[in-house]
Design an enzyme around this catalytic site. Structure first.
Site, PDB file in Angstrom:
ATOM      1  N   GLY A  31       1.212  -0.611   0.008  1.00 63.16           N
ATOM      2  CA  GLY A  31      -0.091  -0.293   0.238  1.00 63.16           C
ATOM      3  C   GLY A  31       0.561   1.238  -0.105  1.00 63.16           C
ATOM      4  CG  HIS A  37       3.168   0.458  -5.453  1.00 59.35           C
ATOM      5  ND1 HIS A  37       3.086   1.673  -4.069  1.00 59.35           N
ATOM      6  CD2 HIS A  37       4.061  -0.493  -4.596  1.00 59.35           C
ATOM      7  CE1 HIS A  37       3.323   0.929  -3.369  1.00 59.35           C
ATOM      8  NE2 HIS A  37       4.284   0.092  -3.975  1.00 59.35           N
ATOM      9  CE  LYS A 149      13.382   1.291  -4.046  1.00 56.92           C
ATOM     10  NZ  LYS A 149      12.320   0.739  -3.303  1.00 56.92           N
ATOM     11  CB  SER A 186       5.926   2.930   0.892  1.00 59.19           C
ATOM     12  OG  SER A 186       5.179   2.874  -0.284  1.00 59.19           O
TER      13      SER A 186
HETATM   14  P1  AMP Z   1       5.839  -3.252  -1.520  1.00 59.28           P
HETATM   15  O1  AMP Z   1       4.190  -2.175  -1.492  1.00 59.28           O
HETATM   16  O2  AMP Z   1       6.428  -1.738  -1.621  1.00 59.28           O
HETATM   17  O3  AMP Z   1       6.093  -3.449  -0.904  1.00 59.28           O
HETATM   18  O4  AMP Z   1       6.083  -3.148  -3.506  1.00 59.28           O
HETATM   19  C1  AMP Z   1       5.186  -3.346  -4.381  1.00 59.28           C
HETATM   20  C2  AMP Z   1       5.395  -4.069  -5.876  1.00 59.28           C
HETATM   21  O5  AMP Z   1       5.338  -2.209  -6.292  1.00 59.28           O
HETATM   22  C3  AMP Z   1       6.678  -4.129  -5.492  1.00 59.28           C
HETATM   23  O6  AMP Z   1       7.254  -5.684  -6.094  1.00 59.28           O
HETATM   24  C4  AMP Z   1       7.716  -3.777  -5.612  1.00 59.28           C
HETATM   25  O7  AMP Z   1       9.092  -4.029  -6.351  1.00 59.28           O
HETATM   26  C5  AMP Z   1       7.329  -2.734  -6.416  1.00 59.28           C
HETATM   27  N1  AMP Z   1       7.480  -1.426  -6.802  1.00 59.28           N
HETATM   28  C6  AMP Z   1       7.995  -0.728  -5.580  1.00 59.28           C
HETATM   29  N2  AMP Z   1       8.670   0.939  -5.866  1.00 59.28           N
HETATM   30  C7  AMP Z   1       8.589   0.643  -6.792  1.00 59.28           C
HETATM   31  C8  AMP Z   1       9.413   1.168  -7.980  1.00 59.28           C
HETATM   32  N3  AMP Z   1      10.024   2.741  -8.096  1.00 59.28           N
HETATM   33  N4  AMP Z   1       9.225   1.099  -9.066  1.00 59.28           N
HETATM   34  C9  AMP Z   1       8.889  -0.378  -9.635  1.00 59.28           C
HETATM   35  N5  AMP Z   1       8.140  -0.871  -8.788  1.00 59.28           N
HETATM   36  C10 AMP Z   1       8.261  -0.931  -7.717  1.00 59.28           C
END
Ligand code: AMP
Length: 282
Positions: A31, A37, A149, A186
């Site tokens: 989230g 995302h 990332k 985030s």
């Molecule tokens: P998180 O909510 O941080 O667990 O991320 C959820 C998904 O979004 C994961 O697959 C992350 O690798 C991806 N994600 C987070 N930040 C980025 C970004 N800046 N660029 C591309 N994908 C991202």
């Protein structure tokens, strides 16, 4: 857009979609959504009939003293953003339902989780692989999308899916950055204006590493020396690791042949940020 909180309801809904021969794309998230995302969701939207995302801040991937309690949350805004990119179903389970009394089963990927973030966060990837396995069993996707990332996470999930014969295609997509280069996260919401400026040293140092490689430097230590110099010039920055690794095994390398990963984890004040770049010959 449907919002489903119950595990059983989500499983039944996915079963129904599969019975109608609809393909399911899935984007798991914690989230506080941003463009990183949303880029995964847009790609999932294109590749499947139904697009499902999850929003769940997973306690088992946080260590003691980490930011689980204060991790940013804004469900109302997240639902609006999800709707805007055409998400069909948002799965929002509670911690109680994901980890009920008596829970005691974990999924562990061995070698690729040991280096990099595995050193300072020894139980992190076990939490990630366990929750992703649970989410896969609940959402029953045909394909799932992850960001580069979190490069080590992507390699770990691909390994797990192959090793455990999960019938799911894993798609990795490029890191989305702010206009000045900072990788979207985030956790960027934690940064003060001064910290935000210092945080740019991660991207700037990765660019320097890329430049040295392009100019012919293959010695990992020489590249890392320059990277550390750029980050250490920021007094708010403290390096957790700066490493050059094989992009498949994630083991450290001394001399770059063909491909390599430069991976960074840096604390800016109290906020731990990660970033990476892949170096490729030619
Ligand atoms: P998180 O909510 O941080 O667990 O991320 C959820 C998904 O979004 C994961 O697959 C992350 O690798 C991806 N994600 C987070 N930040 C980025 C970004 N800046 N660029 C591309 N994908 C991202």
């Amino acid at each position: 857009m449907e919002v489903i909180a119950g595990v059983k309801q989500m499983q039944e809904r996915s079963q129904q979609l599969r019975a109608q021969r609809e393909t399911i794309a899935f984007v798991p998230t914690m989230g506080y959504l941003h463009e990183g995302h949303l880029s995964l969701m847009r790609e999932g939207r294109k590749r499947a009939d139904a697009l499902i995302i999850s929003i769940f801040v997973n306690p088992t991937q946080f260590g003691p003293g980490e930011d689980y309690e204060r991790y940013p949350r804004d469900m109302k805004r997240d639902l609006q953003l999800a709707q805007g990119v055409g998400v069909d179903i948002v799965f929002t389970p509670s911690v109680q339902e994901m980890y009920p009394q008596g829970f005691q089963t974990y999924v562990e990927v061995e070698k690729v989780t040991k280096n990099l973030c595995g050193i300072s966060r020894p139980h992190h990837f076990r939490g990630v692989t366990t929750v992703v396995t649970k989410l896969f069993n609940i959402v029953k996707p045909h394909l799932a999308l992850f960001g580069q990332k979190d490069y080590q996470q992507l390699v770990t999930i691909k390994r797990m899916v192959e090793d455990l014969n999960m019938d799911i295609e894993i798609i990795g997509l490029p890191t989305v950055r702010e206009p000045d280069g900072l990788a979207m996260s985030s956790r960027n919401a934690y940064l003060s204006p001064e910290e935000r400026r210092a945080a740019l040293s991660l991207y700037r140092s990765l660019c320097k590493g890329e430049e040295l490689f392009r100019q012919g430097t293959k010695d990992a230590k020489a590249i890392l020396r320059e990277i550390r110099k750029i980050i250490k010039a920021q007094k708010l920055a403290q390096i957790d690791y700066a490493k050059i690794c094989d992009p498949h095994t994630l083991e450290d390398i001394d001399e770059i042949e063909g491909e390599a990963l430069i991976a960074l984890a840096v604390k800016i004040g109290e906020t731990r940020l990660i970033d990476n770049v892949i170096l490729r010959e030619g």
